[in-house]
Scaffold this active site. Structure first.
Site, short mmCIF file in Angstrom:
data_model
loop_
_atom_site.label_atom_id
_atom_site.label_comp_id
_atom_site.label_asym_id
_atom_site.label_seq_id
_atom_site.Cartn_x
_atom_site.Cartn_y
_atom_site.Cartn_z
N LYS A 111 -8.93 0.91 -6.81
CA LYS A 111 -8.38 2.20 -7.20
C LYS A 111 -8.93 2.63 -8.57
O LYS A 111 -9.51 1.80 -9.31
CB LYS A 111 -6.85 2.09 -7.23
N TYR A 153 -3.27 8.45 3.14
CA TYR A 153 -1.87 8.22 2.79
C TYR A 153 -0.91 9.10 3.61
O TYR A 153 0.20 9.39 3.15
CB TYR A 153 -1.66 8.45 1.29
N PHE A 198 6.99 9.82 -4.53
CA PHE A 198 5.82 9.41 -5.32
C PHE A 198 4.50 9.95 -4.75
O PHE A 198 3.45 9.74 -5.35
CB PHE A 198 5.76 7.88 -5.45
N ARG A 225 -4.32 -9.01 1.74
CA ARG A 225 -2.99 -8.60 1.23
C ARG A 225 -2.38 -9.74 0.40
O ARG A 225 -1.69 -9.49 -0.58
CB ARG A 225 -2.07 -8.24 2.40
N THR A 261 3.26 -4.98 -4.01
CA THR A 261 2.96 -3.61 -4.45
C THR A 261 3.28 -3.41 -5.93
O THR A 261 2.48 -2.85 -6.69
CB THR A 261 3.77 -2.60 -3.61
N ARG A 269 -2.93 -8.31 -8.38
CA ARG A 269 -1.95 -7.48 -9.08
C ARG A 269 -1.11 -8.31 -10.06
O ARG A 269 -0.76 -7.84 -11.14
CB ARG A 269 -1.06 -6.78 -8.07
N ASN A 290 -1.71 -0.07 -9.29
CA ASN A 290 -1.77 -1.50 -8.95
C ASN A 290 -3.15 -1.96 -8.48
O ASN A 290 -3.27 -2.92 -7.72
CB ASN A 290 -0.69 -1.83 -7.93
N HIS A 302 -6.03 -1.38 -2.91
CA HIS A 302 -5.40 -1.12 -1.61
C HIS A 302 -6.04 -2.05 -0.60
O HIS A 302 -7.24 -2.31 -0.66
CB HIS A 302 -5.66 0.33 -1.17
N GLU A 313 -8.45 3.54 8.74
CA GLU A 313 -8.92 3.72 7.35
C GLU A 313 -10.44 3.56 7.24
O GLU A 313 -11.08 4.29 6.49
CB GLU A 313 -8.19 2.72 6.44
P1 IDP Z 1 0.61 -1.17 -0.65
O1 IDP Z 1 -0.49 -0.46 -1.41
O2 IDP Z 1 1.08 -2.41 -1.37
O3 IDP Z 1 0.29 -1.38 0.79
P2 IDP Z 1 2.29 1.10 0.11
O4 IDP Z 1 3.75 1.00 0.43
O5 IDP Z 1 1.35 1.38 1.25
O6 IDP Z 1 1.88 -0.20 -0.70
O7 IDP Z 1 2.16 2.27 -0.97
C1 IDP Z 1 0.90 2.84 -1.26
C2 IDP Z 1 0.78 2.98 -2.75
O8 IDP Z 1 1.74 3.94 -3.22
C3 IDP Z 1 1.12 1.71 -3.55
O9 IDP Z 1 0.03 0.80 -3.63
C4 IDP Z 1 1.48 2.30 -4.90
O10 IDP Z 1 0.31 2.70 -5.62
C5 IDP Z 1 2.27 3.54 -4.48
N1 IDP Z 1 3.71 3.28 -4.30
C6 IDP Z 1 4.31 2.66 -3.25
N2 IDP Z 1 5.64 2.62 -3.38
C7 IDP Z 1 5.92 3.26 -4.53
C8 IDP Z 1 7.15 3.55 -5.23
O11 IDP Z 1 8.27 3.22 -4.78
N3 IDP Z 1 7.03 4.21 -6.41
C9 IDP Z 1 5.83 4.60 -6.93
N4 IDP Z 1 4.66 4.36 -6.31
C10 IDP Z 1 4.69 3.70 -5.13
#
Ligand code: IDP
Length: 141
Positions: free
Chosen positions: A11, A51, A59, A87, A93, A104, A118, A121, A132
């Protein structure tokens, strides 16, 4: 044992912090192969497709702004069970909850921002990976 492909994004915060090499090193050291790699600034169309599942969440606007504000690196990695394996390498996350030893957990910390930054992805299933990879590398489809 199943050979899989996964879509990894380094990212914009990973690129800006100069962590491309460190993260690629961890992917290669684990034993995964890098099949494709491209750095570019994501278009709003790519981010909306990538997304789509998060559209409407609080968010989401911050997420697409963060992901589109600066260049990212898209990668296709291959290996046995690389989808869950990457993962695991990435960690949870939220960087505060990500275990030490993960990308992370070791390299990111929580920010006072509407979106969690973070670093990486990784696809979460074979279905997501195929979807994707078609977004970021249509030539591999
Ligand atoms: P992942 O990247 O760990 O698979 P996802 O749930 O797919 O997590 O969420 C995509 C991205 O959206 C996350 O990596 C993070 O950057 C952001 N994100 C996810 N949940 C939240 C939240 O509750 N608050 C703020 N940002 C979030």
């Amino acid at each position: 044992m199943t050979a899989q492909r996964t879509l990894v994004l380094l990212k914009p915060d990973a690129v800006q912090r100069g962590l491309r090499g460190e993260i690629l090193r961890r992917i290669e050291a684990k034993g995964y192969d890098i099949l494709a790699l491209a750095q570019r600034t994501a278009t709003s169309e790519e981010l909306a497709a990538h997304y789509a599942e998060h559209e409407g969440k609080p968010f989401y606007p911050g997420l697409v702004e963060y992901m589109g504000a600066a260049p990212l690196v898209a990668i296709v990695a291959e290996g046995v069970n690389v989808i869950p394996g990457f993962r695991s390498l990435a960690g949870a996350t939220n960087p505060t909850e990500a275990a030490p030893g993960t990308i992370r957990g070791d390299l990111a910390c929580e920010q006072d921002l509407p979106v969690i930054q973070n670093l990486v992805h990784g696809s979460d299933s074979e279905e997501s990976s195929a979807r994707e990879i078609a977004i970021w590398f249509p030539e591999l489809g």
